[in-house]
Each structure stands twice: as structure tokens, then as C-alpha cells.
Design an enzyme around this catalytic site. Structure first.
Site, short mmCIF file in Angstrom:
data_model
loop_
_atom_site.label_atom_id
_atom_site.label_comp_id
_atom_site.label_asym_id
_atom_site.label_seq_id
_atom_site.Cartn_x
_atom_site.Cartn_y
_atom_site.Cartn_z
N HIS A 62 0.82 -1.20 0.00
CA HIS A 62 0.00 0.00 0.00
C HIS A 62 0.86 1.26 0.00
O HIS A 62 1.95 1.28 0.56
CB HIS A 62 -0.90 0.01 1.24
CG HIS A 62 -1.84 -1.14 1.30
ND1 HIS A 62 -2.36 -1.62 2.48
CD2 HIS A 62 -2.37 -1.93 0.32
CE1 HIS A 62 -3.17 -2.64 2.23
NE2 HIS A 62 -3.19 -2.84 0.92
N TYR A 132 -0.11 1.30 14.10
CA TYR A 132 0.49 2.27 13.17
C TYR A 132 0.27 3.68 13.70
O TYR A 132 -0.86 4.04 14.04
CB TYR A 132 -0.19 2.28 11.81
CG TYR A 132 -0.50 1.01 11.10
CD1 TYR A 132 0.08 0.76 9.86
CD2 TYR A 132 -1.42 0.10 11.59
CE1 TYR A 132 -0.25 -0.38 9.14
CE2 TYR A 132 -1.75 -1.04 10.88
CZ TYR A 132 -1.16 -1.28 9.66
OH TYR A 132 -1.50 -2.40 8.96
#
Length: 201
Positions: A62, A132
Site C-alpha cells: 500500500h 500504526y
């Protein structure tokens, strides 16, 4: 904590100091001062995410358009993941290359992936939990993916690879480049330089 730049410029492996006693464990997995020392600019956190994955789940590759893209500071708080950074910056000396770090709940390492780089990981245990810190909010219209089997990545063996439809049907690196969605080395360098100038000012 100590930071080691990977073979892909703009990606670092961060190793914390683990302090254990009869109560358990304590460590700092992110500090502003530690980050600024290795990156040369501050991390402007705008979003924090958590994903939980079964063994064999492969997420990625990604990336987000530059600017502003989305830098990520990633750690695994449960289980283990094979975490990969891919250089998809057109014009970069390491374009198309990859590097990887094992993130797990034993060594407690993290990886920082700067703007314009591709990111993927493979869950090696059930319930692998990844946290994250992100420098920009999720913006689906600016998010892209490249086929994770397109880079010669030496993925660890798992009984079965589990991909989302989006990742399984993603374009190859060459197709993404032809479509004009890949970031350029020059744009990424210029964007990071603005972050460093902001620190000085």
C-alpha cells in the site's frame, strides 16, 4: 532506542531498550526526540490505527500519493509479522527493491516508512496485532496498492496466503507506473526536505 536505516532510503528499523522486572516489561516505542534525531524532522501524527490479522494474512503493498502521502511508524504488540518496505519512487536508485524487518512481541522493534514508500506485511501468528502511527489521515481517493507478489519478496512460508480482493487484484509495478500513480523520487525528496526546513525554522 537505536535506529538503523534500511537498504531503502527513508526506512528505518527502531530497536527499543526493554526494561524488565518482577512486574513485567516497560519500553518507549516512540519518542519525539529519538525520531527527530534519525529522521531529521518531527513526526506529525494525525491518525493511529490497529489491525489484527490471522496467520497468513498478507496486507499490501500500500502507498499514498505525494504530497502529502502517509508516513507510517509501525510496531507489532502481539504475535509476529514480516514487515516489508518497497521502493516504488520512480527515479530512485533503489526503485523496485525491497527490505524487511521482523516485528514481534519479543524484541518489540518498530519500522518507520517515510512518505512515498510502499508498505506490506505478512502475519506469522494468529491474532498478530499491528499498531500504526500515521502522518496523515486515511484518504481513500489517494490510496493505491501494488501486487505484493510482484517484487520477488522472499515471504516466509505459511500454510495459506490470505489477501483481500483489492490486494489480490492490484496492478503490477509496471502497470502502476504506466498509469502514472507512482510517486517520484524527486517529489518525495522535496516533500521530506520541507519537513526538515520546518524543523529548522
Amino acid at each position: 532506542m537505536t535506529a538503523r536505516e534500511l537498504s531503502i532510503a527513508g526506512a528505518w528499523e527502531i530497536t527499543p531498550v526493554l526494561r524488565t522486572d518482577s512486574r513485567g516489561l516497560f519500553f518507549e516505542w516512540f519518542t519525539d526526540a529519538g525520531f527527530t534525531e534519525f529522521a531529521g524532522h518531527q513526526f506529525d501524527m494525525r491518525q493511529a490505527n490497529c489491525s489484527v490479522s490471522a496467520r497468513g494474512v498478507l496486507r499490501g503493498v500500500h502507498f499514498a500519493q505525494v504530497p502529502p502521502s502517509q508516513a507510517k511508524y509501525v510496531t507489532c504488540v502481539r504475535g509476529a509479522v514480516f514487515d516489508v518496505v518497497v521502493d516504488i519512487r520512480v527515479g530512485s536508485p533503489t526503485f523496485g527493491q525491497w527490505d524487511a524487518v521482523l516485528l514481534d512481541d519479543k524484541d518489540r522493534r518498530s519500522i518507520y516508512i517515510s512518505e512515498g514508500l510502499g508498505h506490506a506485511f505478512l502475519a506469522l501468528d494468529d491474532d498478530s496485532t499491528v499498531m500504526y502511527l500515521c502522518s496523515a489521515p486515511y484518504a481513500p481517493q489517494r490510496e493505491h496498492t501494488v501486487r505484493p507478489t510482484d517484487f520477488g519478496i522472499e515471504w516466509p512460508e505459511v500454510p495459506e496466503l490470505i489477501l483481500s480482493d483489492r490486494d489480490a487484484q492490484a496492478p503490477s509495478l509496471a502497470e502502476a507506473q504506466a498509469a502514472g500513480v507512482l510517486p517520484t523520487w524527486a517529489d518525495c525528496q522535496a516533500f521530506v526536505e520541507t519537513l526538515r526546513r520546518n524543523l529548522v525554522s
